[in-house]
Every structure is written in C-alpha cells, then in structure tokens.
Design a protein around this motif. Structure first.
Motif, mmCIF file in Angstrom:
data_model
loop_
_atom_site.group_PDB
_atom_site.id
_atom_site.type_symbol
_atom_site.label_atom_id
_atom_site.label_comp_id
_atom_site.label_asym_id
_atom_site.label_seq_id
_atom_site.Cartn_x
_atom_site.Cartn_y
_atom_site.Cartn_z
ATOM 1 N N ILE A 104 0.840 -1.198 0.000
ATOM 2 C CA ILE A 104 0.000 0.000 0.000
ATOM 3 C C ILE A 104 0.878 1.253 0.000
ATOM 4 O O ILE A 104 0.606 2.215 -0.710
ATOM 5 N N ALA A 105 1.971 1.175 0.759
ATOM 6 C CA ALA A 105 2.842 2.342 0.865
ATOM 7 C C ALA A 105 3.435 2.712 -0.486
ATOM 8 O O ALA A 105 3.553 3.899 -0.817
ATOM 9 N N LEU A 106 3.778 1.686 -1.284
ATOM 10 C CA LEU A 106 4.393 1.961 -2.589
ATOM 11 C C LEU A 106 3.506 2.878 -3.427
ATOM 12 O O LEU A 106 3.962 3.846 -4.025
ATOM 13 N N VAL A 107 2.185 2.565 -3.432
ATOM 14 C CA VAL A 107 1.254 3.364 -4.210
ATOM 15 C C VAL A 107 1.187 4.785 -3.665
ATOM 16 O O VAL A 107 1.174 5.762 -4.427
ATOM 17 N N LEU A 108 1.170 4.893 -2.343
ATOM 18 C CA LEU A 108 1.086 6.225 -1.727
ATOM 19 C C LEU A 108 2.352 7.031 -2.004
ATOM 20 O O LEU A 108 2.295 8.213 -2.314
ATOM 21 N N GLU A 109 3.514 6.363 -1.890
ATOM 22 C CA GLU A 109 4.783 7.055 -2.155
ATOM 23 C C GLU A 109 4.823 7.584 -3.577
ATOM 24 O O GLU A 109 5.356 8.661 -3.838
ATOM 25 N N GLU A 110 4.258 6.788 -4.484
ATOM 26 C CA GLU A 110 4.300 7.135 -5.893
ATOM 27 C C GLU A 110 3.565 8.449 -6.154
ATOM 28 O O GLU A 110 3.993 9.251 -6.957
ATOM 29 N N TYR A 111 2.439 8.663 -5.482
ATOM 30 C CA TYR A 111 1.547 9.740 -5.883
ATOM 31 C C TYR A 111 1.354 10.844 -4.852
ATOM 32 O O TYR A 111 0.672 11.804 -5.125
ATOM 33 N N GLU A 162 2.877 13.339 -1.390
ATOM 34 C CA GLU A 162 4.074 13.939 -0.811
ATOM 35 C C GLU A 162 4.127 13.679 0.691
ATOM 36 O O GLU A 162 4.798 14.397 1.426
ATOM 37 N N LEU A 163 3.412 12.653 1.143
ATOM 38 C CA LEU A 163 3.342 12.415 2.581
ATOM 39 C C LEU A 163 4.691 11.955 3.136
ATOM 40 O O LEU A 163 5.523 11.414 2.410
ATOM 41 N N THR A 164 4.882 12.158 4.420
ATOM 42 C CA THR A 164 6.105 11.666 5.059
ATOM 43 C C THR A 164 5.988 10.160 5.300
ATOM 44 O O THR A 164 4.894 9.590 5.260
ATOM 45 N N THR A 165 7.123 9.528 5.554
ATOM 46 C CA THR A 165 7.131 8.075 5.780
ATOM 47 C C THR A 165 6.185 7.691 6.904
ATOM 48 O O THR A 165 5.459 6.699 6.815
ATOM 49 N N GLU A 166 6.199 8.505 7.971
ATOM 50 C CA GLU A 166 5.358 8.220 9.127
ATOM 51 C C GLU A 166 3.876 8.275 8.750
ATOM 52 O O GLU A 166 3.105 7.369 9.070
ATOM 53 N N GLU A 167 3.498 9.304 7.991
ATOM 54 C CA GLU A 167 2.097 9.440 7.575
ATOM 55 C C GLU A 167 1.669 8.286 6.684
ATOM 56 O O GLU A 167 0.566 7.759 6.808
#
Lengths: 371, 252
Positions: free
Chosen positions: B104-111, B113-118
């Motif tokens: 799930i994180a991969l998709v969020l990282e892709e699109y 600008e959230l921080t790792t924690e978020e």
C-alpha cells in the motif's frame, strides 16, 4: 477375465451378444468385426444381449458408442433397451452436446504457409524486443539523472543477490579454469623449457577473456534465469498488470534495478574471478617447481592495464546482456507455469548466445584498435 | 453520449490476432453505479476489463473516461486517468516481494508527498478498513486467499479512487467470505462515492449488488442484454440471459 462379443443375424435384426468383463484391464475384441456384420443384406435393426455381461467400465461405453456411430452412418436403427442402465445414461450424456464443428485452431496448411506464419511471428517478436530495448534505454537514461522510479531497497537486494551471493560459484569455477589453463599450457611449454611462461598464458587469458566470459556465462545461468522466472511469475499472477494500472512503469520499477545491479557487480565479480584464476595458475606453477614469488613477478610483468580494462569493460557489457535477456524473456512470458519455465530456458540461451557473439565482436574490435 | 457517463465503451472490438473475442461492445457506466459485466466462462469478461484498463489494445472502437478518449491518449494522460482508478485483480496480484504495508505504501509514495510516518499510518488504516489490522508486516504468501483479496482491496483503495474495478471478486472464496467481500465492496464504494465495475458470474453477488450491467455472449460474440441484473431476471426475454440468471432452470 476376458471380454467377448458375438454377432447373430436373424431376419433383418443383428443381435450383439456381450459377455465377460468389459474393463480397461481385460482383453477385449476389436470393434472392426461389427462392420461386415452390419453390411450384411437386409439388416435394419441392431439390439444387444447383455445377459452374459459380468462387469463394465468406459471400455464398453467406447465400444458401444463406436457401434452407434457406425449404425448412424448406415442408417440402421439401434435398440438400446437391453444395455445396462448406466451405459444408456452415459451415452445420452455424451450425445447431449453436439460436437463442436467451428474451427478453433488455424488450419495447418502447407509448408509454405507455415514458413509465412513463422516469419510473421518472428517479426512480432523482434518488434517486442526493440520496444523493450527502447524502453530500457529510456529508463537507463532516467537513472543516470537520478529520476528513475524504483525502490532503493530493491537495488540493494539485487546488488547482494547478484554480487555477494554469487561469490562461491565464481570462486569454484574460476579457480578450476585457472588450474586447467595452467595445466594444459604447462604440458606444452615444458617441452621447450619455458615453464615460467605459464604465468603469462594464465594471466593474459584470464584478464582478457576467461574472467569476463566465465562470469558472464555463470551469471546467465544463475541470475538471468532467476530474473526471467521472477518476472515471468509476476506476469502470470497479474502483479505486472497491477503495477501498470497503478501508473508505475514496470521497466523502471523491475527491470532497471536488476540491470543496474548486474552492470555494477559484473566488473567486481570479474576482477575477483581474474585473481582466483591467477591463483589457480600459480598452484600448478608451484607444483611444477616454480617459486610463487617468481610466478607472481612474471604475471605482473606480463600484464598491462589495457588487458584488465578490456576484460572489465567486456564484463559490464555481458552484465547488461544477461539482465536484458533475462528481463525481456520474463516480461514476454504469459499464461502458465510452463511459460515461466520456457522463459527461464530461453533467457539463459539468449544470454549465452549474446555473450559469445559479443565476445567475437570484441575480439575483432580489439584487434583493429590494437589493444 | 449523455455527458454524465463516467466511463463509456464505444463500438469496442476485442481480438487476439485474428480470433475475435467480442465485437460492437457499446455501453455507458453512470457515475456512482455498481456496474456488472456478466457472461459465461470464456465470453471475454476479463478481457473487456483489461481493455478498459489499457492493458490490452482494442482491435477497434474506443474507451472514454469522462468523455475523453483513453485508447488514443498519450501515456502521460493515461497515467493521469489511471491515477483515479483502483483495481482488484482475480488473484489479488499483491506484489509478492513486499509486505502488505509496503504494497500500500508503494502506491502512496508514488503519488503523494506524505512523510514516511504518515504513509505508514495511512497504510495501517487502509488495512484496518478491510479487517487486516496487525497484518502489516506479513508477506502475501503468508496469508490466506481471502485475506489476500481483502489486502488487494485495501491497496486498490489506497488513493481513494473514483472508479474501482473488480475482476471476479468472489473467485476462490467460500460463500461466507464472498458475501462479506461483497458487502465490503458496497460499503467502501458508497462511502467513497466511487463508481464500481465488477466482472463476475457469481449469481448471488451480481443480483445483490448490481445497479446496472451488460451481458456478454460467447457464441454470438457481442452484448446481448443491458440493464440492472435484477430487472433482467424479471423482464429480459432472451433465453440465454434467463438461462444464465436462473442457473439453467426454467422460468417460473
């Protein structure tokens, strides 16, 4: 137990008397005997007598269904009432859905049309290959300016998998290659009392040719096959589709880290292989009575930086070849488990052929350039 | 074209080489609909889905998202459209080399600008929504098929998509899990206000959740009925549709 069949003709009626065990494991008569009986004058009806039948399975079903087909062709009525109920029901079931007549597979055609289809297929494959190569090049360009999208942890993983984890096999093979080179050379050189030149032979052969070639071929079998089966499996389980629909280009995300890892690790592995090969040579040299210092000195004096450079450059190129063929074949896989196996096989073959061809080209180029 | 259709498929022809799968497929999916693509095995349902997602190129016709052509769009435009789309594949298709949270994180990282924690928190939240709280660090191979499906659903909804595609959501699930997945799909899509497109031949589920649909026929190779599955069951005169919707039983 033996299955038996007898035919009786009475006034236009052909009675088929079935007896014994009609099973897959028992001996059974051929259905051919039925045709001449059926062809006899005036037969209008066929019926069965199963009073002597002791057991049956699909064999009887196949036999009867063959008879029914023959009767259908000869327009002879078949009375099934005397058959076991199970046989009757199964026959009805088999006849319930009419045979599919629509042509599914393309007609085989003559050899000329086969060549034609084969050519078309190759054209498609070449187009896929060029597309892949183009995308991989674009992705590599992005990587050069640090704009490619892949996980750094993936790169680290592949650096380890293709680099450190390959050391044992590289150690074994290069040491043995060094030993063999030295041994074969020693037998010849001893005849002239030129034992010390074993060092030159092994050193130059390892650095310029064998180091890179052997690492390339080992990595083709080890890593190329792994890449192809990993990506092939991801294709089959729709993981690659999932990447595409999330807008993550698979070439950047999957192929690039593998290519970079192999391209970086190959020169290192090649250097290591060179050293091990020279070590193998020196073992043979020492056994022949040369001192190890002398052997080392002779090796150093025989080698130039250009020899090392040629080998390392080759190894980096082989790394790209192995990675490209592994990833390409993996991405081309589709559908099934056997497709993944075929992709791995094809990846290794493609990589080794590419390496040998490239090696030939390098030999010509180095000769022309005088290095 | 009504202008309000979220997705429109126009005169689509699907073929593998010279073998035509379906031709003249035309339908519109309204915003907020739960749209069912029905049909027997081998009628080209999943193939149609892949065409709508651009995984396969059509032999003819067009797919439009909000009135703009997807088939003829440039790669950048395509990825802009796909960014608002979530897909749950038949077998989950989770990336097997990553944990559920990383998927799930991969998709969020892709699109984003959230921080790792978020991102970590958001991924846990998405997993909690599908009942997989505490499974963040499991790999897909370590959980059951039903859990993989739900994790796939969580990933499909990572970016709060406006359109959700489901390929055979109940395939390989027992009746209870399959029912719960249906309810989850409905609940999540309603609360997101998303348009849902489901490929399925699971009668109970398509009758329960479908608000509109098309029926693909494998023999005539085209769409033979359109409408809400429940209405089709009541009113569609076509015997092929009736046979399918009544599991081959005669009309009462």
């Amino acid at each position: 137990m033996v299955a038996g069949v007898a035919y009786e003709r009475t006034e236009g009626l052909l009675l088929v008397r079935l007896s014994g065990e009609w099973r897959l494991s028992s001996d059974r008569p051929a259905a051919e005997g039925f045709l001449p009986e059926l062809a006899a004058q005036g037969i209008r009806r066929v019926s069965f007598d199963t009073s002597g039948l002791q057991g049956w399975d699909s064999v009887l079903l196949a036999f009867v269904s063959r008879l029914v087909t023959h009767c259908g062709a000869a327009r002879v009525e078949v009375d099934r009432a005397q058959l076991p109920t199970g046989v009757q029901r199964l026959l009805e079931l088999a006849e319930a859905v009419p045979e599919r007549t629509e042509e599914v597979a393309p007609p085989r055609g003559g050899w000329l049309s086969r060549i034609g289809r084969w050519t078309y297929r190759w054209a498609d494959v070449d187009l896929e290959f060029l597309t892949f190569l183009g995308q991989a090049t674009l992705a590599a360009g992005k990587a050069l300016v640090f704009r490619a999208r892949f996980r750094r942890s993936d790169l680290a993983f592949h650096l380890q998998a293709t680099g450190a984890n390959a050391l044992p096999i590289i150690t074994l093979i290069s040491l043995i290659v060094g030993l063999i080179l030295a041994f074969v050379g020693a037998l010849q050189l001893q005849q002239f009392g030129a034992d010390i030149f074993i060092a030159n032979l092994v050193g130059i052969a390892m650095l310029r040719e064998m180091g890179a070639l052997m690492t390339g071929i080992i990595m083709a079998g080890r890593t190329g096959a792994a890449f192809a089966s990993e990506l092939g499996t991801m294709k089959v389980t729709e993981e690659i589709d999932a990447l595409v629909t999330f807008g993550i280009p698979p070439i950047e995300f999957l192929v690039l880290p593998r290519m970079i890892a192999l391209c970086l690790m190959m020169p290192l592995l090649c250097t290591y292989a060179n050293l091990l090969g020279i070590l193998g040579g020196s073992i043979v040299g020492t056994l022949m009575g040369l001192s190890s210092e002398l052997y080392w000195q002779q090796t150093l004096s025989a080698l130039s930086l250009a020899d090392l450079g040629v080998g390392l450059f080759k190894s980096a190129v082989y790394g790209i070849l192995v990675a490209v063929s592994g990833c390409l074949r993996g991405m081309q896989a589709s559908g099934s488990a056997s497709a993944v196996g075929a992709a791995a096989t094809s990846a290794v073959v493609t990589a080794i052929v590419a390496i040998i061809v490239a090696d030939g080209l390098f030999a010509v180029v180095c000769n022309a350039l005088g290095i | 074209m009504t202008g309000t259709a979220h997705i429109a498929v126009q005169d689509l022809t699907m073929a593998f080489g010279e073998r035509v799968i379906q031709r003249a497929v035309t339908f519109e999916v309204a915003r907020g609909a739960v749209f069912i693509i029905m049909g027997g095995s081998g009628s080209g349902k999943s193939t149609l889905l892949k065409h709508m997602l651009g995984l396969l190129e059509p032999a003819g016709g067009d797919v439009l998202y909000e009135g703009r052509s997807f088939t003829r769009a440039e790669p950048e435009e395509r990825s802009r459209i796909l960014r608002r789309v979530g897909v749950l594949y038949q077998r989950g298709a989770l990336w097997s080399s990553m944990t559920l949270a990383e998927n799930i994180a991969l998709v969020l990282e892709e699109y984003t600008e959230l921080t790792t924690e978020e991102i970590r928190e958001l991924a846990s939240l998405k997993l909690a929504l599908v009942g997989l709280k505490g499974f963040e660090h499991y790999y897909p191979s370590e959980i059951s098929g039903g859990m993989q499906k739900r994790a796939g659903l969580a990933r499909a909804m990572a970016l709060d998509p406006q359109i959700l595609f489901f390929d055979e959501p109940s395939a390989g699930l027992d009746p209870v899990s399959s029912r719960r997945l249906d309810e989850l799909i409905l609940e999540l899509s309603r609360s997101l206000g998303a348009t849902v497109v489901v490929v399925t031949h699971e009668l109970a589920s398509l009758l329960a959740i479908g608000s509109d649909g098309v029926f693909l026929d494998g023999d005539s190779k085209t769409v033979i009925a359109r409408g809400r599955p429940r209405d089709l069951l009541e009113t569609c005169p076509d015997p092929r549709v009736q046979r399918f919707l009544r599991r081959g039983e005669a009309r009462r």
